[in-house]
Design a protein around this motif. Structure first.
Motif, PDB file in Angstrom:
ATOM      1  N   GLU A 346       0.831  -1.203   0.000  1.00  0.00           N
ATOM      2  CA  GLU A 346       0.000   0.000   0.000  1.00  0.00           C
ATOM      3  C   GLU A 346       0.867   1.255   0.000  1.00  0.00           C
ATOM      4  OE1 GLU A 346      -3.628   2.071   2.606  1.00  0.00           O
ATOM      5  OE2 GLU A 346      -2.847   0.090   3.158  1.00  0.00           O
ATOM      6  N   LEU A 347       1.972   1.205   0.743  1.00  0.00           N
ATOM      7  CA  LEU A 347       2.886   2.345   0.772  1.00  0.00           C
ATOM      8  C   LEU A 347       3.534   2.549  -0.594  1.00  0.00           C
ATOM      9  CD1 LEU A 347       4.499   4.526   2.315  1.00  0.00           C
ATOM     10  CD2 LEU A 347       6.148   2.744   2.904  1.00  0.00           C
ATOM     11  N   ILE A 348       3.948   1.443  -1.231  1.00  0.00           N
ATOM     12  CA  ILE A 348       4.572   1.534  -2.554  1.00  0.00           C
ATOM     13  C   ILE A 348       3.621   2.183  -3.557  1.00  0.00           C
ATOM     14  CG2 ILE A 348       5.433   0.172  -4.503  1.00  0.00           C
ATOM     15  CD1 ILE A 348       6.516  -1.839  -2.465  1.00  0.00           C
ATOM     16  N   ASN A 349       2.336   1.842  -3.455  1.00  0.00           N
ATOM     17  CA  ASN A 349       1.349   2.330  -4.424  1.00  0.00           C
ATOM     18  C   ASN A 349       0.680   3.636  -4.014  1.00  0.00           C
ATOM     19  OD1 ASN A 349       1.821   0.073  -6.021  1.00  0.00           O
ATOM     20  ND2 ASN A 349       0.225  -1.128  -5.002  1.00  0.00           N
ATOM     21  N   SER A 350       0.998   4.149  -2.820  1.00  0.00           N
ATOM     22  CA  SER A 350       0.318   5.359  -2.351  1.00  0.00           C
ATOM     23  C   SER A 350       0.740   6.569  -3.174  1.00  0.00           C
ATOM     24  CB  SER A 350       0.621   5.594  -0.866  1.00  0.00           C
ATOM     25  OG  SER A 350       2.003   5.774  -0.671  1.00  0.00           O
ATOM     26  N   ARG A 351      -0.074   7.626  -3.132  1.00  0.00           N
ATOM     27  CA  ARG A 351       0.156   8.790  -3.985  1.00  0.00           C
ATOM     28  C   ARG A 351       1.295   9.656  -3.459  1.00  0.00           C
ATOM     29  NH1 ARG A 351      -3.465  10.183  -7.737  1.00  0.00           N
ATOM     30  NH2 ARG A 351      -5.356   8.943  -7.906  1.00  0.00           N
ATOM     31  N   ARG A 352       2.303   9.787  -4.262  1.00  0.00           N
ATOM     32  CA  ARG A 352       3.410  10.705  -3.990  1.00  0.00           C
ATOM     33  C   ARG A 352       4.200  10.834  -5.284  1.00  0.00           C
ATOM     34  NH1 ARG A 352       4.416   6.742  -0.791  1.00  0.00           N
ATOM     35  NH2 ARG A 352       4.460   8.020   1.075  1.00  0.00           N
ATOM     36  N   THR A 353       5.123  11.744  -5.317  1.00  0.00           N
ATOM     37  CA  THR A 353       5.892  11.953  -6.540  1.00  0.00           C
ATOM     38  C   THR A 353       6.899  10.829  -6.766  1.00  0.00           C
ATOM     39  OG1 THR A 353       5.649  14.330  -6.285  1.00  0.00           O
ATOM     40  CG2 THR A 353       7.363  13.573  -7.777  1.00  0.00           C
ATOM     41  N   PHE A 354       7.773  10.589  -5.766  1.00  0.00           N
ATOM     42  CA  PHE A 354       8.806   9.569  -5.939  1.00  0.00           C
ATOM     43  C   PHE A 354       9.130   8.926  -4.600  1.00  0.00           C
ATOM     44  CE2 PHE A 354      13.484   8.544  -6.183  1.00  0.00           C
ATOM     45  CZ  PHE A 354      13.312   7.381  -6.931  1.00  0.00           C
ATOM     46  N   THR A 355       9.153   7.603  -4.584  1.00  0.00           N
ATOM     47  CA  THR A 355       9.516   6.838  -3.392  1.00  0.00           C
ATOM     48  C   THR A 355      10.642   5.888  -3.753  1.00  0.00           C
ATOM     49  OG1 THR A 355       7.231   6.892  -2.617  1.00  0.00           O
ATOM     50  CG2 THR A 355       8.703   5.307  -1.574  1.00  0.00           C
ATOM     51  N   PRO A 366      11.956  -9.868  -1.058  1.00  0.00           N
ATOM     52  CA  PRO A 366      11.232 -11.060  -1.504  1.00  0.00           C
ATOM     53  C   PRO A 366      10.882 -10.973  -2.990  1.00  0.00           C
ATOM     54  CG  PRO A 366      10.337 -10.260   0.573  1.00  0.00           C
ATOM     55  CD  PRO A 366      11.298  -9.221   0.092  1.00  0.00           C
ATOM     56  N   ILE A 367      10.926 -12.107  -3.668  1.00  0.00           N
ATOM     57  CA  ILE A 367      10.659 -12.138  -5.110  1.00  0.00           C
ATOM     58  C   ILE A 367       9.285 -11.563  -5.426  1.00  0.00           C
ATOM     59  CG2 ILE A 367      10.343 -13.675  -7.092  1.00  0.00           C
ATOM     60  CD1 ILE A 367      12.434 -15.519  -5.854  1.00  0.00           C
ATOM     61  N   ALA A 368       8.304 -11.826  -4.558  1.00  0.00           N
ATOM     62  CA  ALA A 368       6.937 -11.348  -4.802  1.00  0.00           C
ATOM     63  C   ALA A 368       6.855  -9.828  -4.823  1.00  0.00           C
ATOM     64  CB  ALA A 368       5.999 -11.904  -3.732  1.00  0.00           C
ATOM     65  N   SER A 371       8.606  -7.253  -8.386  1.00  0.00           N
ATOM     66  CA  SER A 371       7.859  -6.796  -9.563  1.00  0.00           C
ATOM     67  C   SER A 371       7.028  -5.549  -9.275  1.00  0.00           C
ATOM     68  CB  SER A 371       6.941  -7.917 -10.064  1.00  0.00           C
ATOM     69  OG  SER A 371       6.011  -8.280  -9.051  1.00  0.00           O
ATOM     70  N   ARG A 372       6.888  -5.183  -8.005  1.00  0.00           N
ATOM     71  CA  ARG A 372       6.104  -4.001  -7.638  1.00  0.00           C
ATOM     72  C   ARG A 372       6.840  -2.700  -7.946  1.00  0.00           C
ATOM     73  NH1 ARG A 372       0.678  -4.979  -6.045  1.00  0.00           N
ATOM     74  NH2 ARG A 372       0.612  -7.124  -5.271  1.00  0.00           N
ATOM     75  N   PHE A 373       8.155  -2.786  -8.120  1.00  0.00           N
ATOM     76  CA  PHE A 373       8.947  -1.574  -8.330  1.00  0.00           C
ATOM     77  C   PHE A 373       9.047  -1.270  -9.826  1.00  0.00           C
ATOM     78  CE2 PHE A 373      10.427  -3.208  -4.238  1.00  0.00           C
ATOM     79  CZ  PHE A 373      10.292  -2.073  -3.454  1.00  0.00           C
ATOM     80  N   GLN A 374       8.799  -0.006 -10.166  1.00  0.00           N
ATOM     81  CA  GLN A 374       8.890   0.408 -11.565  1.00  0.00           C
ATOM     82  C   GLN A 374      10.340   0.475 -12.038  1.00  0.00           C
ATOM     83  OE1 GLN A 374       6.139   3.598 -10.053  1.00  0.00           O
ATOM     84  NE2 GLN A 374       5.790   3.838 -12.235  1.00  0.00           N
ATOM     85  N   PHE A 375      11.239   0.822 -11.131  1.00  0.00           N
ATOM     86  CA  PHE A 375      12.662   0.882 -11.454  1.00  0.00           C
ATOM     87  C   PHE A 375      13.445   0.096 -10.406  1.00  0.00           C
ATOM     88  CE2 PHE A 375      10.897   4.629 -13.444  1.00  0.00           C
ATOM     89  CZ  PHE A 375      11.581   4.738 -14.648  1.00  0.00           C
ATOM     90  N   THR A 376      14.357  -0.732 -10.860  1.00  0.00           N
ATOM     91  CA  THR A 376      15.306  -1.404  -9.972  1.00  0.00           C
ATOM     92  C   THR A 376      16.706  -1.060 -10.469  1.00  0.00           C
ATOM     93  OG1 THR A 376      13.792  -3.223  -9.478  1.00  0.00           O
ATOM     94  CG2 THR A 376      16.136  -3.601  -9.074  1.00  0.00           C
TER      95      THR A 376
END
Length: 449
Positions: A346-355, A366-368, A371-376
């Motif tokens: 929820e924190l990863i997807n919450s509204r903000r400019t950049f996290t 964790p592998i799961a 994939s949630r991160f747009q940039f690695t």
């Protein structure tokens, strides 16, 4: 006889560091002697492991057992030494000479143990040999390390009663830790095995040429009872990173800057941009996020989970009031399998400019969740060419330097950018302490030894 004031803050620090060095050399000599005795007497690995018990009971070569009062070491300055030191400090204050550590102790009402704990944590910032002695006393190896709580207690406490009282100085509720000037690292370790670290602002204050109360108040005000470090990067940041990494950082900026236009063109946009930065300490993770904040002209909020007692409780606050640009250091504490994963998502997807979530190793995530991160982005340790540039950048333009063979220095010492910055500053302090007119290669090599 009238006490002589110190010439300046550095003259005072040299006296304190000389006392610490004598204390450490005595402890190193004792440990070497004990190690030789244990290796000579012990016959099995179990004998070596339990040596702390049997060497105090069995008497070798008519040496008094180590639990005898006659063998208790002196771990603090003698009364006469302390009285002379206090008299010189008072004489310095009367002359208007600011001494940073005494001012700090007076302001926070720290006791002598806490003062010496700060001194022990400060010493490696002055010279690496202190870190090497700490490493030997803690592991038996000649590897630089920060002092642990256990080492500080062993060096400064003479009795069990002193040990019990002094241990409380490193609890999160203590005035020293509450001030934010000192942090207890590695929260997942046993309490005694955790290392002590002074904040960069505290180190700079303690090593300043002349300290005053107002400067200390400015240092304390933003840190007390606040785990958020907020800043607006102003000084231009020149990153020394591989081109592919620089391109990824620019892509992050572009995606954020062009969000309104992309929406106008019909492209579906996520609420904000998130990234996972992976790299060893000193490789530039924090500096890269500061660069992004600078490009976006937005304030940066930093949180280091390594110094937060209950990191899970912060997630709700951040979701409710998300900062514009957020850097979460030591993110392993939120991304590990035992963490509240739903809240982290929820924190990863919450509204903000950049996290940005910052970790040391990819395996910590964790592998799961990957994939949630747009940039690695993985930040490697700098190669020889990059280290040449980092060495040149480490010294400000106004710093007087002798001629250096940067290429040879970079090839011989495989350091990170953070380590190079720290060594450059320590070399400057070394040159000033020797009243040199410029920094030479010898000053750098003295720090590197």
């Amino acid at each position: 006889m009238r006490a002589e004031p110190f010439l300046d803050n550095w003259a005072y620090l040299k006296v304190e560091l000389n006392w610490l060095e004598r204390l450490l050399l005595t402890a190193v000599a004792r440990q070497r002697k004990d190690t030789k005795t244990i290796e000579r007497i012990s016959q099995t690995k179990a004998d070596r492991v339990t040596s702390h018990w049997w060497k105090g009971v069995v008497n070798f070569e008519e040496v008094i057992a180590s639990d005898s009062p006659a063998d208790r070491r002196k771990s603090a300055p003698t009364a006469s030494y302390q009285q002379q030191l206090d008299a010189r400090i008072q004489a310095s204050w009367q002359k208007g000479i600011g001494l940073a550590l005494p001012i700090l102790c007076d302001r926070l009402e720290l006791n002598p143990f806490e003062k010496n704990a700060i001194l022990i944590a400060l010493a490696p910032e002055v010279h690496r040999r202190y870190a090497q002695m700490y490493g030997y006393l803690q592991t038996g190896e000649d590897t630089p390390e920060r002092p642990t709580i256990d080492l500080v207690l062993r060096l400064l406490c003479r009795t069990d009663a002193e040990w019990r009282i002094a241990r409380s100085s490193f609890l999160s509720s203590s005035r020293l830790i509450q001030s934010g000037l000192m942090t207890v690292e590695e929260p997942d370790q046993l309490f005694l095995m955790r290392s002590l670290k002074l904040s960069e602002a505290c180190v700079n204050y303690l090593l300043s040429d002349a300290a005053d109360f107002m400067e200390l108040e400015e240092l304390l005000e933003p840190q007390v009872s606040d785990v958020f470090a907020r800043s607006v990067p102003r000084t231009p940041i020149d990153l020394v990173l591989p081109d592919p990494v620089l391109e990824q950082l620019q892509q992050i900026c572009n995606q954020i800057q062009f969000t309104p236009q992309l929406k106008a063109w019909g492209f579906r946009q996520l609420p904000g941009v998130n990234a996972l930065f992976i790299g060893a300490p000193g490789t530039g993770k924090t500096l890269s996020v500061q660069w992004i904040a600078q490009q976006l002209e937005m304030p940066l909020t930093e949180i280091d989970l390594a110094i937060v007692d209950h990191p899970a409780a912060l997630i709700e606050d951040l979701i409710a009031e998300p900062p514009m640009v957020l850097l979460i250091k030591s993110a392993e504490r939120w991304l590990k399998r035992s963490a509240p994963i739903e809240k982290v998502i929820e924190l990863i997807n919450s509204r903000r400019t950049f996290t940005c979530f910052s970790v040391r190793h990819r395996i910590a995530v964790p592998i799961a969740l990957r994939s949630r991160f747009q940039f690695t982005i993985e930040l490697p340790k700098p190669d020889a060419m990059a280290r040449v540039q980092l060495w040149k950048q480490a010294f400000p333009a106004e710093t007087p330097l002798s001629e250096f063979d940067w290429q040879t220095l970079a090839k011989q010492h495989r350091l990170t950018g953070g380590e190079i910055q720290a060594i450059a500053k320590a070399a400057a302090i070394q040159a000033l302490s020797q009243e040199a007119s410029e920094i030479t290669l010898d000053h750098i090599l003295q720090v590197l030894r």
